[in-house]
Design a protein around this motif. Sequence first.
Motif, PDB file in Angstrom:
ATOM      1  N   PRO A  16      52.303 129.088  40.439  1.00  0.00           N
ATOM      2  CA  PRO A  16      51.389 130.225  40.646  1.00  0.00           C
ATOM      3  C   PRO A  16      50.615 130.586  39.381  1.00  0.00           C
ATOM      4  CG  PRO A  16      53.535 130.672  41.632  1.00  0.00           C
ATOM      5  CD  PRO A  16      53.687 129.407  40.841  1.00  0.00           C
ATOM      6  N   GLU A  17      51.227 130.412  38.201  1.00  0.00           N
ATOM      7  CA  GLU A  17      50.530 130.745  36.953  1.00  0.00           C
ATOM      8  C   GLU A  17      49.299 129.870  36.746  1.00  0.00           C
ATOM      9  OE1 GLU A  17      53.692 130.093  37.262  1.00  0.00           O
ATOM     10  OE2 GLU A  17      54.674 132.019  36.873  1.00  0.00           O
ATOM     11  N   SER A  18      49.330 128.663  37.279  1.00  0.00           N
ATOM     12  CA  SER A  18      48.174 127.765  37.159  1.00  0.00           C
ATOM     13  C   SER A  18      47.174 127.953  38.287  1.00  0.00           C
ATOM     14  CB  SER A  18      48.650 126.303  37.144  1.00  0.00           C
ATOM     15  OG  SER A  18      49.511 126.068  36.052  1.00  0.00           O
ATOM     16  N   LEU A  19      47.654 128.320  39.487  1.00  0.00           N
ATOM     17  CA  LEU A  19      46.774 128.406  40.649  1.00  0.00           C
ATOM     18  C   LEU A  19      45.979 129.708  40.687  1.00  0.00           C
ATOM     19  CD1 LEU A  19      49.093 126.947  43.446  1.00  0.00           C
ATOM     20  CD2 LEU A  19      47.493 125.757  41.961  1.00  0.00           C
ATOM     21  N   MET A  20      46.604 130.823  40.301  1.00  0.00           N
ATOM     22  CA  MET A  20      45.938 132.122  40.439  1.00  0.00           C
ATOM     23  C   MET A  20      44.643 132.220  39.637  1.00  0.00           C
ATOM     24  SD  MET A  20      47.206 133.910  42.703  1.00  0.00           S
ATOM     25  CE  MET A  20      46.235 135.373  42.298  1.00  0.00           C
ATOM     26  N   PRO A  21      44.592 131.763  38.367  1.00  0.00           N
ATOM     27  CA  PRO A  21      43.308 131.830  37.650  1.00  0.00           C
ATOM     28  C   PRO A  21      42.203 131.029  38.325  1.00  0.00           C
ATOM     29  CG  PRO A  21      45.113 131.464  36.108  1.00  0.00           C
ATOM     30  CD  PRO A  21      45.682 131.309  37.477  1.00  0.00           C
ATOM     31  N   LEU A  22      42.552 129.919  38.969  1.00  0.00           N
ATOM     32  CA  LEU A  22      41.540 129.131  39.670  1.00  0.00           C
ATOM     33  C   LEU A  22      41.003 129.879  40.881  1.00  0.00           C
ATOM     34  CD1 LEU A  22      43.289 125.645  39.504  1.00  0.00           C
ATOM     35  CD2 LEU A  22      41.171 126.278  38.352  1.00  0.00           C
ATOM     36  N   VAL A  23      41.899 130.524  41.625  1.00  0.00           N
ATOM     37  CA  VAL A  23      41.469 131.304  42.791  1.00  0.00           C
ATOM     38  C   VAL A  23      40.610 132.480  42.351  1.00  0.00           C
ATOM     39  CG1 VAL A  23      42.266 132.706  44.727  1.00  0.00           C
ATOM     40  CG2 VAL A  23      43.466 130.592  44.137  1.00  0.00           C
ATOM     41  N   GLU A  24      41.014 133.148  41.263  1.00  0.00           N
ATOM     42  CA  GLU A  24      40.229 134.271  40.760  1.00  0.00           C
ATOM     43  C   GLU A  24      38.862 133.820  40.261  1.00  0.00           C
ATOM     44  OE1 GLU A  24      42.750 135.886  37.811  1.00  0.00           O
ATOM     45  OE2 GLU A  24      44.109 136.882  39.240  1.00  0.00           O
ATOM     46  N   ALA A  25      38.771 132.607  39.748  1.00  0.00           N
ATOM     47  CA  ALA A  25      37.482 132.093  39.269  1.00  0.00           C
ATOM     48  C   ALA A  25      36.541 131.727  40.409  1.00  0.00           C
ATOM     49  CB  ALA A  25      37.709 130.876  38.372  1.00  0.00           C
ATOM     50  N   GLY A  26      37.074 131.551  41.625  1.00  0.00           N
ATOM     51  CA  GLY A  26      36.208 131.270  42.770  1.00  0.00           C
ATOM     52  C   GLY A  26      36.558 130.034  43.563  1.00  0.00           C
ATOM     53  N   ALA A  27      37.707 129.400  43.288  1.00  0.00           N
ATOM     54  CA  ALA A  27      38.099 128.220  44.057  1.00  0.00           C
ATOM     55  C   ALA A  27      38.404 128.606  45.500  1.00  0.00           C
ATOM     56  CB  ALA A  27      39.316 127.549  43.419  1.00  0.00           C
ATOM     57  N   ARG A  28      37.891 127.799  46.447  1.00  0.00           N
ATOM     58  CA  ARG A  28      38.087 128.091  47.868  1.00  0.00           C
ATOM     59  C   ARG A  28      39.296 127.371  48.446  1.00  0.00           C
ATOM     60  NH1 ARG A  28      36.825 132.316  49.453  1.00  0.00           N
ATOM     61  NH2 ARG A  28      37.210 131.487  51.533  1.00  0.00           N
ATOM     62  N   GLY A  29      39.838 126.401  47.741  1.00  0.00           N
ATOM     63  CA  GLY A  29      40.987 125.673  48.239  1.00  0.00           C
ATOM     64  C   GLY A  29      41.700 124.960  47.110  1.00  0.00           C
ATOM     65  N   ILE A  30      43.000 124.719  47.301  1.00  0.00           N
ATOM     66  CA  ILE A  30      43.817 124.048  46.301  1.00  0.00           C
ATOM     67  C   ILE A  30      44.509 122.846  46.957  1.00  0.00           C
ATOM     68  CG2 ILE A  30      45.739 124.271  44.685  1.00  0.00           C
ATOM     69  CD1 ILE A  30      43.355 125.942  43.889  1.00  0.00           C
ATOM     70  N   LEU A  31      44.468 121.716  46.290  1.00  0.00           N
ATOM     71  CA  LEU A  31      45.199 120.528  46.719  1.00  0.00           C
ATOM     72  C   LEU A  31      46.175 120.138  45.619  1.00  0.00           C
ATOM     73  CD1 LEU A  31      42.299 118.341  48.177  1.00  0.00           C
ATOM     74  CD2 LEU A  31      44.085 119.493  49.486  1.00  0.00           C
ATOM     75  N   THR A  32      47.355 119.686  46.008  1.00  0.00           N
ATOM     76  CA  THR A  32      48.344 119.248  45.041  1.00  0.00           C
ATOM     77  C   THR A  32      48.632 117.769  45.238  1.00  0.00           C
ATOM     78  OG1 THR A  32      50.123 119.949  46.515  1.00  0.00           O
ATOM     79  CG2 THR A  32      49.404 121.521  44.844  1.00  0.00           C
ATOM     80  N   TYR A  33      49.093 117.141  44.175  1.00  0.00           N
ATOM     81  CA  TYR A  33      49.376 115.708  44.201  1.00  0.00           C
ATOM     82  C   TYR A  33      50.868 115.500  44.409  1.00  0.00           C
ATOM     83  CZ  TYR A  33      48.536 110.825  43.089  1.00  0.00           C
ATOM     84  OH  TYR A  33      48.407 109.464  43.151  1.00  0.00           O
ATOM     85  N   PRO A  34      51.294 114.531  45.246  1.00  0.00           N
ATOM     86  CA  PRO A  34      50.485 113.523  45.953  1.00  0.00           C
ATOM     87  C   PRO A  34      49.736 114.123  47.140  1.00  0.00           C
ATOM     88  CG  PRO A  34      52.795 113.277  46.506  1.00  0.00           C
ATOM     89  CD  PRO A  34      52.747 114.316  45.432  1.00  0.00           C
ATOM     90  N   LEU A  35      48.592 113.532  47.446  1.00  0.00           N
ATOM     91  CA  LEU A  35      47.722 114.053  48.495  1.00  0.00           C
ATOM     92  C   LEU A  35      48.234 113.659  49.875  1.00  0.00           C
ATOM     93  CD1 LEU A  35      44.234 113.184  46.939  1.00  0.00           C
ATOM     94  CD2 LEU A  35      45.455 115.360  46.821  1.00  0.00           C
TER      95      LEU A  35
END
Length: 537
Positions: free
Chosen positions: A88-107
Amino acid sequence: MTNTVVIGCADQALAYELRSQLDELGDLEIGYIAETTSEFSSAVIRLEPDVVILHDATGPQTAIDVVRELSLRRPTMSTIVVCSDPSPESLMPLVEAGARGILTYPLAFEEVEARVRAATEWSRAMSDVVATPHDPVGGVGARVICFTGSKGGVGTSTVATHIALDVAREVPNFRVALLDLDLEKGDVSSLIDVRYRSSIADVARVSNDLNVRTIADAVVPHDSGLHLLLTPHQVQDVEFITPQSVRIIIATLRQAYDLVIIDGGSHVTPTQVAAVELADEVVIVTTPDVLSLRGVRRNLDSWDGLGVRKAETTRVLVNNSSKHNAIQADLVHRLAQAPVISVALPSLHKQLEAAVNSRDPLTLRESSWWKALRAIGKEIELVPVRPRTDVAAEAIKAEISTRRSERRRGRGKRRQRGGKVAGSESGQISIETVGLLPAILLICVFLWQIGLVGMSSIYASHAADAAARQASLGKAPGPSAYEKVPSYFRHGMSVDPSSTAPGDGVVTVHVKVPLFVPGVFSGPWSIDATRKVVQEP
């Protein structure tokens, strides 16, 4: 309908996997695959895709900065980020910056398909809401031109200041900002007579919470109409100006003005590199001598090594040109290693010296100088066919007009003669500002409603994720879905009854978009989020 996708990924194996999975979707066209963030941003602006996918390990710019910048420049575009770290510490700043979706590896193909479909639908819906027949710019924002020097003393600050001042005074209703990023010298304030207290350092301190009023308080309006954001008076304040803050400041200025001119100085510094990477056009000012031309090659090699700018996307401007120079135009073209602007600035040492000493560029009366500047501006396309209009620009215009009218009223009272009251111009400006208020309020309400659409989409996505998790455990998905949505967004919300039966494998959440006031009025639109239920063994 075929949708365009741009991918930013330096990992060739991951890029190949993304391309293979997107090809299976059928109605998507991969417009470009970039290996650096600068190449990625350029492709996005050039191709105007509906959806972009960015791997967070792509450099040199961070994924958060890229997402924030592109969200401001193209608000209807959906950005999906492939994250190496799913915390969550890595994902939340991306969402706040405007990311509409998150994908994690492996796809997983199902996850890629769901995210891309949702991003495509959101982009199409936002385009329908935002697009108007009178907005050909499409939210891209101002054109940003960065002038840098091949070495000190070639006239970078003079060229940037004079060309910005000339555009501001010659093009009606065209908002021009001049940003001085030459943090070592900061000569713009010496070339033009202005007094200022706030500087770029004050803006940089609050860059993480930057708004229109902060910019309006910091810029210095000149009588010509040019707005300036200048270097700090105290050298110790320079430490607050970081590459990240520079990116945010440029992105904010891009939304508020029609043209942003940057004096990037002659030294390759982290702040200059940030400006060079974000600029639409970079112009290296040089003089026709070997030392300066070597500086051109050195700067080009430095930017290319850092991965922020290629030589072919940079232009060279020759200053202090004369027929008596040993190096003429043909030799400059061979030595520069970059496209050279066809118009050179004439050698006018004595005339420019008088203008510098008086701190008034307009005292320079040589028509050859101003003609050359305008020809250069035309070649690098400083002024588009028609300037933009947006809320941020109108707010800054109203703020600065008020401050200017107050100064004019003060001067008018001192100039009263024979009972005549001066300051009629300030009264006219105040009336015009009041006349603009209804339009500003209407646009603010419109943007607020767009924000409610985006918030509804986010809450629907979160609720669907929670409902799918509960359904996979054999529990009722409804209560968990409602917990993820604030009470004032639950009006009209529902979990599809046909999707809650055991073994169905799909959960769909419907969230009504509030109309102006959440929890009171609901609009005719709804946001649907569907998630596949993975049955636990």
